[in-house]
Design a protein around this motif. Sequence first.
Motif, PDB file in Angstrom:
ATOM      1  N   LEU A 124     -14.622   0.725  33.373  1.00 42.66           N
ATOM      2  CA  LEU A 124     -13.204   1.089  33.237  1.00 42.66           C
ATOM      3  C   LEU A 124     -13.002   2.603  33.119  1.00 42.66           C
ATOM      4  O   LEU A 124     -11.875   3.071  33.014  1.00 42.66           O
ATOM      5  CB  LEU A 124     -12.606   0.400  31.999  1.00 42.66           C
ATOM      6  N   LEU A 125     -14.099   3.345  33.074  1.00 42.14           N
ATOM      7  CA  LEU A 125     -13.967   4.805  32.924  1.00 42.14           C
ATOM      8  C   LEU A 125     -13.690   5.467  34.268  1.00 42.14           C
ATOM      9  O   LEU A 125     -14.033   4.935  35.321  1.00 42.14           O
ATOM     10  CB  LEU A 125     -15.247   5.374  32.313  1.00 42.14           C
ATOM     11  N   HIS A 126     -13.086   6.615  34.202  1.00 47.50           N
ATOM     12  CA  HIS A 126     -12.726   7.344  35.427  1.00 47.50           C
ATOM     13  C   HIS A 126     -13.074   8.816  35.244  1.00 47.50           C
ATOM     14  O   HIS A 126     -13.179   9.291  34.123  1.00 47.50           O
ATOM     15  CB  HIS A 126     -11.223   7.214  35.687  1.00 47.50           C
ATOM     16  N   PRO A 127     -13.186   9.543  36.358  1.00 44.64           N
ATOM     17  CA  PRO A 127     -13.463  10.975  36.227  1.00 44.64           C
ATOM     18  C   PRO A 127     -12.288  11.686  35.541  1.00 44.64           C
ATOM     19  O   PRO A 127     -11.140  11.275  35.702  1.00 44.64           O
ATOM     20  CB  PRO A 127     -13.597  11.458  37.678  1.00 44.64           C
ATOM     21  N   GLU A 154      -5.528   5.173  35.549  1.00 42.23           N
ATOM     22  CA  GLU A 154      -6.832   5.608  35.038  1.00 42.23           C
ATOM     23  C   GLU A 154      -6.796   5.784  33.521  1.00 42.23           C
ATOM     24  O   GLU A 154      -7.734   5.434  32.807  1.00 42.23           O
ATOM     25  CB  GLU A 154      -7.251   6.931  35.690  1.00 42.23           C
TER      26      GLU A 154
END
Lengths: 110, 762
Positions: free
Chosen positions: B73-76, B89
């Motif tokens: 579930l993480l994003h940049p 995000e």
Amino acid sequence: MEHVEFSVPRMWADHHVPIVRKALLGIPGVEDVYASSAWKTVRITYDPARVNPNTLEKALADAGYPVGVELELPTYPEQTKDNAMWYTVAGRMTETNLADLKMSGDHRKY
Amino acid sequence: MSRYIATRAIRGATALVYEAEQLLNKALKELGPDTPVQFTNTAYYLPVILGLTGIEVSKLGDMPKVLERAKALLHPIPKDQVWLPYLGETLDSGIATLFAAELIEGIRFAYGEQPEKITWGGKIAKGGSFTSPEFEGEGGNGGTLNGPIDDIQLRAWGIQLVDGRMPGFAAIVGCAKSNEVAVEIVRQLQQRNILVFLSGNVNGRSIIHQLMEEGVELGYDTYTVPFGTDTLSAIYALGFATRSALTFGGMKGGMARDILLYNKYRVFAFVLALGEVDDLKYAAAAGAINYGFPVIADTVIPQILPTGITSYEHVISMPFDEIPGENDLERAKRLVQRCIEVRGVKIKVTEVPIPVPYGSAFEGERVRREDMRIEFGGKKTRCFEYLRMADFDAVEDGKVTVVGPGIETVPEGGAMDMGIVVEVAGRKMQEDFEPVLERQIHYFINGASGIQHIGQRDIAWIRISKAAAEKGFNLEHFGKILVARFHADFGAIVDKIQVTIYTDPKKIEEWLAKAREAYNYRNQRLADMTDESVEEFYSCTLCQSFAPNHVCVVSPERLGLCGAYNWLDCKASYQINPTGPNQPIPKGKCLDPVKGYFDKVNEFVQSASHGSVQQVSMYSIMENPMTACGCFEAIMMVVPEANGFMVVSREDPSMTPAGMTFSTLAGVAGGGLQTPGVMGVGKYFLVSRKFIAADGGLKRIVWMSSILKETMAEELKAAAAREGDPDLLDKIADERVATTVDEMLPFLEEKGHPALTMPPLF
């Protein structure tokens, strides 16, 4: 009394704050500590006759919060259509769901 | 959408998931994968994780797969130059944060570090809503904060959450500008009956410390629950929200979308961030927004205005010193008002003209002997309360009279006799409503801060604290409270109210005799009231705001499973609000007098349950039993080996012969599901003549929580005698003699329990 301020990037949340405060307040000569997890800085009021900034810096490093050292975070791959959760779990919705629209409240008026 | 918030929330989420991974690896190495992980008294494992993923985490070894979900579930972190919508995000990262925070708290439980110990030496109130004034101890674990709310308390609050007495909860994170502001914020929320969850710190100082220093009583009883002094413990607030959907909404683990929508539309909660906001607080706030809970900060932060996830604004900045107001107290008041507006919480506040704060949140407050100015009733003196209907002309609306000496005549810490006589008149008032209204006196008086009320009728026991007396609270104010509240809450049936407070000994004798005569008359009237003697039952769909398919059918001999609504209450409620949740159900044709099937009742239940229940048996647990929402006082379950049933009380955390605790059983009994052999009940249904009459009645009970046996001893003995077995209570096992079927059976045989020789249940 003198003040010194250190940047402590690893103190990024409030559960780190008590650890930092405890490490510093236990040192003879430290009068006050303001540890801000929001700004990742710690401001220390101390008696220069009894303690010096190097000692304070070392205490921070020993507690796991070295001065000026960034937290190295792993880089997670950018999510793409192939593996992002919103594709893999339920399928990403790109159109308004009618159920949502029906249940939506006054915010639609904005 | 704010790039700043997105950046900090995503960064915070990434850091926390990383920290959870480090901690989990360490724990797996040091403790091993089979080490159990459990929050206090809950059947919902780690509830946020269970609710949103369906994963049942019961040991450390179950955690890695959750961690993988969190990572996915993480994003940049947003780049400086490229503008993206970010909201999706950010929300994903918020959920990743919640998973990581719950994992960390779970690991802390495994290490024995939760609930958090606190170094402050004050007292923390813990326990149920009924507390004796003689309870002088520290309560709970003394210097330990609450940690997660247990299932028992969640269900105990259920009825208040659904009937609107408790509109929602405020998750306060951080530290207020000053102790004075902290107290005012909490008092403002308490006066609106909003649950207050406390967590987080700023520079090591938490609002929990501030409230403790100011002597504010914290605990379940006062609606103020100290979770922990860091933001990680705020996960317990979202665990509470998730469990609301699982407990009352009939949802199952993994129904993420439904659970989040349920919270958006039914759980009126918000986050109030006091003091500076760090990356974790941004990330946790993003998690809360997924639930439709807005975030209000008292510092300068960017805002997220309406985009559709919450009802109105998502993140609001209201820098405390810039709030218009003459002083900090006024600013605190406005801050709370803004929070309520942003969430759209519906609140009805009754102005009560007394010199102390007033609200349901003060109902559970204790007045300890050392803090007491004066008491009425208890061991040393007499205290009674009596409400009666009177002619219109005989009642002067709003009149409060004190007959006899005031409290100033009694030394500090002393006691005196008192009688409260309330006379009401109204066109729709009926004699049958007298006891219904009289029972409200307990709640109404208890709502005043610094006043404690226990009992009813001629066993009432009231204390006034020194603090309340110093603020000018005196006898007359009891009357003012009752006038204001009866008008506000029962205006539909009560037009005029007058209250007389008696302290004069002769008058007390005279009125006590009249009151006792009325109590006896009412007892007899209630005893004569049977299901056969009335033409209609009443529905209770109050809990449909939480459990959409559940319907209670309340008859004179079967009260609501929450214990709060009997037939007369429902009748009065219908008079007060003819389109409300309590509707008359004509019984119609009786299809089966033993099992209690009535054609019109079935029709009503089909319609009100939206087709999920086709028919209901009023007097059987084995065939089409009544459904339950989740607020039940006790759960019954068949024990086939003993040819009978067990009854476990909401207050009993012990194991039962069914191999499940109350919390686990509640998952089977609640949510509007009809499960033969399992039923949620009000505890006074046990002594009803109609109690599972089709299945053999009280004699079928083979196991019962000892707390029920003890607190209802007289009533149960009378019911047992009526059933022809006066010693039945001694033949019923409880958790002190058996927590398994194997332990229970020899006990039943030794005592000669009648269920063993009754016709087989199957």
